[in-house]
Design an enzyme around this catalytic site. Structure first.
Site, PDB file in Angstrom:
ATOM      1  N   ASP A  30       0.651  -1.418   0.170  1.00 10.02           N
ATOM      2  CA  ASP A  30       0.323   0.088  -0.102  1.00 10.02           C
ATOM      3  C   ASP A  30       0.890   1.041   0.235  1.00 10.02           C
ATOM      4  O   ASP A  30       1.615   0.975   0.598  1.00 10.02           O
ATOM      5  CB  ASP A  30      -0.513  -0.116   0.960  1.00 10.02           C
ATOM      6  CG  ASP A  30      -2.038   0.949   1.210  1.00 10.02           C
ATOM      7  OD1 ASP A  30      -2.903   0.536   1.371  1.00 10.02           O
ATOM      8  OD2 ASP A  30      -1.875   2.060   0.805  1.00 10.02           O
ATOM      9  N   GLY A  93     -15.437   2.709   3.771  1.00 16.91           N
ATOM     10  CA  GLY A  93     -14.764   3.570   3.831  1.00 16.91           C
ATOM     11  C   GLY A  93     -13.464   3.490   2.461  1.00 16.91           C
ATOM     12  O   GLY A  93     -12.814   2.867   2.293  1.00 16.91           O
ATOM     13  N   GLN A  94     -14.355   2.294   1.752  1.00 17.35           N
ATOM     14  CA  GLN A  94     -13.879   2.112   0.213  1.00 17.35           C
ATOM     15  C   GLN A  94     -13.354   3.425  -0.831  1.00 17.35           C
ATOM     16  O   GLN A  94     -14.276   4.359  -1.201  1.00 17.35           O
ATOM     17  CB  GLN A  94     -15.400   1.037  -0.785  1.00 17.35           C
ATOM     18  CG  GLN A  94     -14.232   0.872  -2.189  1.00 17.35           C
ATOM     19  CD  GLN A  94     -14.907  -0.347  -2.953  1.00 17.35           C
ATOM     20  OE1 GLN A  94     -15.985  -0.521  -2.255  1.00 17.35           O
ATOM     21  NE2 GLN A  94     -13.996  -0.835  -3.716  1.00 17.35           N
ATOM     22  N   HIS A 100     -10.545  -4.864  -3.632  1.00 18.26           N
ATOM     23  CA  HIS A 100      -8.732  -5.500  -2.655  1.00 18.26           C
ATOM     24  C   HIS A 100      -9.457  -5.663  -1.424  1.00 18.26           C
ATOM     25  O   HIS A 100      -9.917  -4.859  -0.922  1.00 18.26           O
ATOM     26  CB  HIS A 100      -8.370  -3.982  -2.986  1.00 18.26           C
ATOM     27  CG  HIS A 100      -8.953  -2.807  -2.241  1.00 18.26           C
ATOM     28  ND1 HIS A 100     -10.148  -2.097  -3.286  1.00 18.26           N
ATOM     29  CD2 HIS A 100      -8.252  -2.543  -1.353  1.00 18.26           C
ATOM     30  CE1 HIS A 100      -9.794  -1.002  -2.913  1.00 18.26           C
ATOM     31  NE2 HIS A 100      -9.172  -0.993  -0.876  1.00 18.26           N
ATOM     32  N   HIS A 102      -7.310  -5.403   2.020  1.00 16.94           N
ATOM     33  CA  HIS A 102      -6.073  -4.800   2.963  1.00 16.94           C
ATOM     34  C   HIS A 102      -5.216  -6.576   3.896  1.00 16.94           C
ATOM     35  O   HIS A 102      -6.228  -7.117   4.851  1.00 16.94           O
ATOM     36  CB  HIS A 102      -6.217  -4.006   3.476  1.00 16.94           C
ATOM     37  CG  HIS A 102      -6.489  -2.677   3.208  1.00 16.94           C
ATOM     38  ND1 HIS A 102      -6.119  -1.816   3.117  1.00 16.94           N
ATOM     39  CD2 HIS A 102      -7.791  -2.467   2.280  1.00 16.94           C
ATOM     40  CE1 HIS A 102      -6.562  -0.461   2.391  1.00 16.94           C
ATOM     41  NE2 HIS A 102      -8.082  -1.252   2.478  1.00 16.94           N
TER      42      HIS A 102
HETATM   43  P1  5GP Z   1      -9.360   1.936   0.397  1.00 17.49           P
HETATM   44  O1  5GP Z   1     -10.101   2.981   1.181  1.00 17.49           O
HETATM   45  O2  5GP Z   1     -10.462   1.425  -0.808  1.00 17.49           O
HETATM   46  O3  5GP Z   1      -9.733  -0.028   1.353  1.00 17.49           O
HETATM   47  O4  5GP Z   1      -8.086   1.012   0.084  1.00 17.49           O
HETATM   48  C1  5GP Z   1      -7.304   2.085  -1.246  1.00 17.49           C
HETATM   49  C2  5GP Z   1      -6.059   1.933  -0.574  1.00 17.49           C
HETATM   50  O5  5GP Z   1      -5.407   1.751  -2.181  1.00 17.49           O
HETATM   51  C3  5GP Z   1      -5.341   2.833  -0.010  1.00 17.49           C
HETATM   52  O6  5GP Z   1      -5.171   2.052   1.623  1.00 17.49           O
HETATM   53  C4  5GP Z   1      -4.463   3.502  -0.478  1.00 17.49           C
HETATM   54  O7  5GP Z   1      -3.458   3.983   0.536  1.00 17.49           O
HETATM   55  C5  5GP Z   1      -3.649   2.400  -1.707  1.00 17.49           C
HETATM   56  N1  5GP Z   1      -3.650   3.593  -2.631  1.00 17.49           N
HETATM   57  C6  5GP Z   1      -4.554   4.206  -2.963  1.00 17.49           C
HETATM   58  N2  5GP Z   1      -3.706   4.594  -4.573  1.00 17.49           N
HETATM   59  C7  5GP Z   1      -2.717   4.086  -4.384  1.00 17.49           C
HETATM   60  C8  5GP Z   1      -1.549   3.474  -5.824  1.00 17.49           C
HETATM   61  O8  5GP Z   1      -1.800   4.467  -7.022  1.00 17.49           O
HETATM   62  N3  5GP Z   1      -0.704   2.822  -5.595  1.00 17.49           N
HETATM   63  C9  5GP Z   1      -0.410   2.362  -4.578  1.00 17.49           C
HETATM   64  N4  5GP Z   1       0.445   0.846  -4.059  1.00 17.49           N
HETATM   65  N5  5GP Z   1      -1.842   1.859  -3.956  1.00 17.49           N
HETATM   66  C10 5GP Z   1      -3.030   2.744  -3.916  1.00 17.49           C
END
Ligand code: 5GP
Ligand code: ZN
Length: 114
Positions: A30, A93-94, A100, A102
């Protein structure tokens, strides 16, 4: 999906720190880690969110979880414990609309989430 950040990462158009890849999935660090180990596992097939999963995706999903477990061991967090999280939709919180998971570990994670 043309405008999807994670599809661009899969295609190599945006760089990532790759942890694992096979024909079905990609795992990478991440960009904004919330724990000493913070890896994302994504399917190569674009699926918007957990809520969009179809019956035909069940092999991808089980593969993701088996690899999550394997990666946790390889990354050295299996013994102390870790968390696998999916954020789904606005209230979940997506922020990236490509499903994906984590993998978080390397510290004592709090519960419940905020
Ligand atoms: P969400 O909030 O959708 O569950 O998680 C999205 C995750 O993607 C976040 O933890 C954010 O830091 C990560 N993320 C967003 N853009 C990028 C990127 O361009 N590269 C990487 N490696 N992680 C990303
Ligand atoms: Zn995508």
């Amino acid at each position: 999906m043309d405008n999807c950040i994670f599809c661009k990462i899969i295609k190599g158009e945006i760089p990532c720190k790759k942890v694992y890849e096979d024909e079905l999935i990609l795992a990478f660090e991440d960009i904004n880690p919330e724990a000493p180990v913070h890896v994302l596992i994504i399917p190569k097939k674009h699926i918007d969110s957990l809520d969009s999963l179809e019956e035909e995706d069940k092999d991808i999903l089980s593969h993701i979880f088996i690899k999550a477990k394997d990666l946790a061991r390889e990354l050295g967090i299996a013994e102390d414990g870790y968390r696998v999280v999916n954020n789904c939709g606005i209230n979940g919180g997506q922020t990236v609309l490509h499903m994906h998971f984590h993998i978080l570990g390397g510290r004592n994670l709090q519960w419940p989430p905020g």
